[in-house]
Design an enzyme around this catalytic site. Structure first.
Site, PDB file in Angstrom:
ATOM      1  CG  ASN A 111      -2.009   1.019   1.205  1.00  0.00           C
ATOM      2  OD1 ASN A 111      -2.265   1.647   0.164  1.00  0.00           O
ATOM      3  ND2 ASN A 111      -2.689   1.204   2.322  1.00  0.00           N
ATOM      4  CG  HIS A 113      -0.557   6.433   4.712  1.00  0.00           C
ATOM      5  ND1 HIS A 113      -1.935   6.490   4.727  1.00  0.00           N
ATOM      6  CD2 HIS A 113      -0.132   7.291   5.686  1.00  0.00           C
ATOM      7  CE1 HIS A 113      -2.334   7.315   5.674  1.00  0.00           C
ATOM      8  NE2 HIS A 113      -1.262   7.814   6.259  1.00  0.00           N
ATOM      9  CB  SER A 140       5.251   5.170   4.130  1.00  0.00           C
ATOM     10  OG  SER A 140       5.646   6.238   4.956  1.00  0.00           O
ATOM     11  CG  ASP A 149      -2.318   3.523   6.913  1.00  0.00           C
ATOM     12  OD1 ASP A 149      -2.517   2.845   5.897  1.00  0.00           O
ATOM     13  OD2 ASP A 149      -3.033   4.515   7.202  1.00  0.00           O
TER      14      ASP A 149
END
Ligand code: GAR
Length: 205
Positions: A111, A113, A140, A149
């Site tokens: 992912n 972020h 990140s 996260d």
């Protein structure tokens, strides 16, 4: 060549960076499928413009929350697996990944972020950073786990916060960082240079 499946919810500028990187050859990979949880997401058009299969899969097709979560994610796993995806990239995907998706692709879901994690997880990260008064912001890329996260960080990029920044101007600057580090993280994984040791990610030279 790594086979990518990208989950999106909206604008899709990170998806575009991935599609462009694959096309230009800077990412040794290919986007096999794009799935949006929101119908009409602009990201879907970016995929079809490059000839990439794009689907909408909405949680509500599978009933009410929270009962829909498992069958919804089972469908995601099925679509991703049927397109031979090796690595799942969440690129502006606005749902929390659950067990079903993560078990379908163990340590194969990443992912992006828009903050320097562990600072400012969750929603409105850019506003959180401005309100806090930090002088350096960034983005990140991390392996997704069941936390918000909080998974092992693969790569981060920073940018300055200016005195007169608004959420919009800071978001734009962070987004430039995102478009650099997300393709870079995918490339490192594709090259087999990423090892996970507990919380720590080692990037091989
Ligand atoms: C990006 O800023 C991404 O980092 C953020 O949503 C935006 C999507 O933009 N993701 C999150 O906040 C996830 N927690 P895009 O659709 O143009 O790539």
């Amino acid at each position: 060549m790594i086979s990518l499946g990208v989950l999106v919810s909206g604008r899709g500028s990170n998806l575009q960076a991935i599609l462009d990187g694959c096309e230009e050859g800077s990412i040794p990979g290919r986007v096999q499928v794009v799935i949006s949880n929101r119908p009409g997401a602009p990201a879907l058009g970016r995929a079809t413009a490059k000839g990439v299969p794009a689907f909408t899969v909405e949680p509500k097709q599978f009933g009410k929350w929270p009962g829909c979560k498992v069958p919804y994610e089972q469908e995601l796993v099925e679509v991703l697996a049927s397109h031979n995806v090796d690595l799942v990239v969440l690129a502006g995907y606005d749902r929390l990944a659950g067990d079903t998706l993560l078990n379908g692709f163990p340590m194969r879901v990443i992912n992006i972020h828009p903050s320097l994690l562990p600072a400012f997880p969750g929603l409105n990260a850019q506003k959180q950073a401005l309100d806090y008064g930090v002088k350096v912001a960034g983005a990140s890329v991390f392996f997704v786990d069941l936390s918000v996260d909080g998974g092992p960080i693969i790569i981060q990029g920073s940018c300055e916060v200016h005195e007169n920044d608004t959420v919009e101007s800071l978001s734009r600057r962070i987004l430039e960082t995102e478009h650099r580090i997300l393709p870079e993280a995918i490339t490192l994984i594709a090259q087999g240079r990423v090892q996970v040791h507990g919380r720590k990610v080692k990037v091989l030279p």
